[in-house]
Design a protein around this motif. Structure first.
Motif, short mmCIF file in Angstrom:
data_model
loop_
_atom_site.label_atom_id
_atom_site.label_comp_id
_atom_site.label_asym_id
_atom_site.label_seq_id
_atom_site.Cartn_x
_atom_site.Cartn_y
_atom_site.Cartn_z
N SER A 1 0.86 -1.18 0.00
CA SER A 1 0.00 0.00 0.00
C SER A 1 0.90 1.23 0.00
CB SER A 1 -0.91 0.02 1.24
OG SER A 1 -0.18 0.39 2.38
N PRO A 2 0.35 2.42 -0.30
CA PRO A 2 1.19 3.61 -0.31
C PRO A 2 1.94 3.84 1.00
CG PRO A 2 -0.89 4.08 -1.39
CD PRO A 2 -1.01 2.70 -0.81
N LEU A 3 1.30 3.56 2.16
CA LEU A 3 1.92 3.85 3.44
C LEU A 3 2.57 2.63 4.10
CD1 LEU A 3 -0.71 6.32 4.92
CD2 LEU A 3 1.66 6.85 4.31
N THR A 4 2.65 1.53 3.38
CA THR A 4 3.30 0.34 3.93
C THR A 4 4.78 0.62 4.21
OG1 THR A 4 1.82 -1.28 2.92
CG2 THR A 4 4.06 -2.02 3.39
N ARG A 5 5.21 0.24 5.40
CA ARG A 5 6.61 0.28 5.79
C ARG A 5 6.94 -1.05 6.46
NH1 ARG A 5 5.88 3.79 2.86
NH2 ARG A 5 6.56 5.98 2.93
N SER A 6 8.22 -1.36 6.61
CA SER A 6 8.63 -2.67 7.11
C SER A 6 7.97 -3.06 8.43
CB SER A 6 10.15 -2.73 7.29
OG SER A 6 10.78 -2.81 6.04
N SER A 7 7.85 -2.08 9.34
CA SER A 7 7.33 -2.43 10.66
C SER A 7 5.89 -1.97 10.89
CB SER A 7 8.23 -1.83 11.75
OG SER A 7 8.37 -0.43 11.57
N HIS A 8 5.25 -1.44 9.87
CA HIS A 8 3.87 -0.99 10.00
C HIS A 8 2.95 -2.20 10.17
CE1 HIS A 8 0.30 1.52 8.27
NE2 HIS A 8 0.44 1.74 9.56
N HIS A 9 2.17 -2.24 11.23
CA HIS A 9 1.27 -3.36 11.50
C HIS A 9 2.04 -4.68 11.63
CE1 HIS A 9 -2.09 -0.92 9.28
NE2 HIS A 9 -1.89 -0.48 10.51
N ALA A 10 3.29 -4.60 12.08
CA ALA A 10 4.14 -5.80 12.09
C ALA A 10 3.58 -6.91 12.97
CB ALA A 10 5.55 -5.43 12.54
N GLY A 11 2.99 -6.55 14.11
CA GLY A 11 2.45 -7.57 15.00
C GLY A 11 1.28 -8.31 14.39
N GLU A 12 0.31 -7.55 13.84
CA GLU A 12 -0.85 -8.17 13.20
C GLU A 12 -0.42 -9.00 11.99
OE1 GLU A 12 -0.43 -4.97 14.05
OE2 GLU A 12 -2.36 -3.95 14.32
N ASP A 13 0.54 -8.46 11.24
CA ASP A 13 1.01 -9.19 10.06
C ASP A 13 1.73 -10.48 10.45
OD1 ASP A 13 -0.07 -7.33 8.35
OD2 ASP A 13 1.82 -6.27 7.98
N PHE A 14 2.45 -10.45 11.58
CA PHE A 14 3.14 -11.66 12.02
C PHE A 14 2.14 -12.76 12.34
CE2 PHE A 14 4.76 -14.36 15.46
CZ PHE A 14 5.78 -14.99 14.76
N GLU A 15 1.04 -12.41 12.99
CA GLU A 15 0.02 -13.41 13.29
C GLU A 15 -0.57 -14.00 12.02
OE1 GLU A 15 -0.63 -14.79 16.13
OE2 GLU A 15 0.87 -13.50 17.08
N ARG A 16 -0.80 -13.16 11.03
CA ARG A 16 -1.32 -13.65 9.74
C ARG A 16 -0.28 -14.52 9.03
NH1 ARG A 16 -2.89 -8.32 6.71
NH2 ARG A 16 -3.47 -9.79 5.07
N LEU A 17 0.99 -14.13 9.14
CA LEU A 17 2.07 -14.91 8.54
C LEU A 17 2.15 -16.30 9.16
CD1 LEU A 17 4.63 -14.94 6.70
CD2 LEU A 17 5.88 -13.95 8.63
N ARG A 18 2.07 -16.35 10.48
CA ARG A 18 2.13 -17.63 11.19
C ARG A 18 0.93 -18.50 10.84
NH1 ARG A 18 3.93 -17.26 17.38
NH2 ARG A 18 2.06 -15.94 17.50
N ALA A 19 -0.25 -17.87 10.73
CA ALA A 19 -1.45 -18.61 10.37
C ALA A 19 -1.36 -19.15 8.95
CB ALA A 19 -2.68 -17.72 10.50
N ALA A 20 -0.75 -18.37 8.06
CA ALA A 20 -0.59 -18.81 6.67
C ALA A 20 0.30 -20.04 6.58
CB ALA A 20 -0.02 -17.68 5.80
N ARG A 21 1.36 -20.08 7.40
CA ARG A 21 2.24 -21.25 7.39
C ARG A 21 1.49 -22.47 7.92
NH1 ARG A 21 8.11 -21.10 10.10
NH2 ARG A 21 8.67 -20.26 8.06
N ARG A 22 0.71 -22.26 8.99
CA ARG A 22 -0.06 -23.39 9.53
C ARG A 22 -1.05 -23.91 8.50
NH1 ARG A 22 -0.15 -20.32 14.61
NH2 ARG A 22 -2.16 -19.47 13.99
N GLY A 23 -1.68 -22.99 7.79
CA GLY A 23 -2.64 -23.39 6.76
C GLY A 23 -1.97 -24.14 5.62
N GLN A 24 -0.75 -23.72 5.29
CA GLN A 24 0.00 -24.38 4.22
C GLN A 24 0.37 -25.81 4.63
OE1 GLN A 24 4.13 -23.02 3.26
NE2 GLN A 24 3.23 -22.37 1.33
#
Length: 317
Positions: free
Chosen positions: A292-315
């Motif tokens: 997104s225009p305002l995306t930065r490396s650590s923006h929403h990092a906590g929420e994104d980490f949970e989604r990342l972990r869930a994606a691995r579990r789903g895979q």
């Protein structure tokens, strides 16, 4: 313990190496890039903790547009090893110069601040320290250990330099076992000479690959700026390169020019274009994409980490 950080004086220019450059044009920001000025009670509370523990944040040093939103939620990205970088990237607002010696009390102070803010996920980044034999890898490892001791339930993301020409340094940082190992490629290879002159594209790519070789379970993450003059095909090639290196999570955001002495903005990429890049990135196999225009490396990092972990579990299911 209160540590006083001396303010940078008027004589201490943030970017002395850029002063001879001609001024570049500054484009008017479109509506989708305008944010509210920080000033909420939550922002003030986070600022107080940062000051009390004598910490530096990339949020302030890099002039991040999301500082008001993140600090309101106590999400501050700590920048270790000082506020002065040994490199002079064309896009970055962090000061350039000769850094001070490392502060051995810093890892413990970072751990204390993380515990006091009650962070569930913390991002630790740093300036480049080419002056150090290990590029600061041991300091990263000590900081991760201090956070584990002070806030054992917090997940940890490190955003590291490239450790270029620092044999064995990357392995030290990887062995610290952060939950996420992040290193940004920043831009396409063609633009490295002007945008990231002290770095080497394929060395950065190889660093990310080595994380997976040493610790396959560690999540890897990398970011890219757009609006610097890159083509769409070049962006797609970087995505492919990241996937070949096993990168799990890509962030893509709009480059914003810190001053007239920095690299000029080529164009503002529309939200629709970011949405299209996100779709393509997922199709290439990334577990997580933030674009997104305002995306930065650590923006929403906590929420994104949970989604990342869930994606691995789903895979794996």
């Amino acid at each position: 313990m209160t540590v006083v950080i001396e303010p940078r004086t008027a004589r201490q220019l943030r970017h002395p190496e850029k002063q001879a450059r001609p001024d570049t044009p500054v484009l008017r920001k479109p509506e989708w890039l305008r944010v509210r000025a920080p000033g909420s009670p939550g922002y003030a509370a986070t600022r107080a903790v940062v000051r009390e523990h004598g910490l530096v944040t990339v949020c302030e040093e890099a002039g991040c547009p999301n500082i008001g939103e993140c600090w309101e939620k106590s999400h501050a990205t700590m920048m270790i090893m000082g506020d002065t970088c040994t490199r002079a990237c064309g896009f970055c607002n962090v000061a350039t110069g000769k850094p001070a010696p490392l502060d051995p009390t810093e890892p413990a102070r970072v751990g204390e601040a993380v515990a006091k803010m009650g962070l569930k996920h913390v991002v630790i980044t740093s300036v480049d320290r080419d002056d150090l034999e290990d590029g600061g890898a041991v300091h990263f490892a000590q900081t991760v250990a201090a956070i584990r001791a002070a806030a054992p339930v917090a997940t940890i993301e490190i955003l590291t330099p490239d450790f270029l020409r620092k044999p064995g340094a990357a392995e030290i940082a990887i062995a610290a076992k952060p939950d996420v190992f992040n290193h940004n490629l920043e831009t396409v290879p063609r633009l490295y000479h002007s945008i990231r002159p002290g770095a080497r594209y394929y060395a950065s790519l190889r660093l990310l690959e080595r994380v997976k070789e040493q610790d396959p379970d560690q999540f890897t993450k990398s970011g890219l700026m757009v609006g610097l003059g890159e083509s769409r095909d070049e962006v797609l090639q970087v995505m492919d390169d990241m996937r070949c290196a096993g990168v799990d999570f890509i962030t893509i955001g709009q480059y914003l020019q810190p001053s007239r002495k920095h690299a000029a903005i080529d164009r503002f990429v529309s939200p629709d274009e970011f949405a299209a890049l996100e779709t393509v990135a997922y199709s290439k196999g990334f577990l997580m994409v933030a674009a997104s225009p305002l995306t930065r490396s650590s923006h929403h990092a906590g929420e994104d980490f949970e989604r990342l972990r869930a994606a691995r579990r789903g895979q794996a299911a």
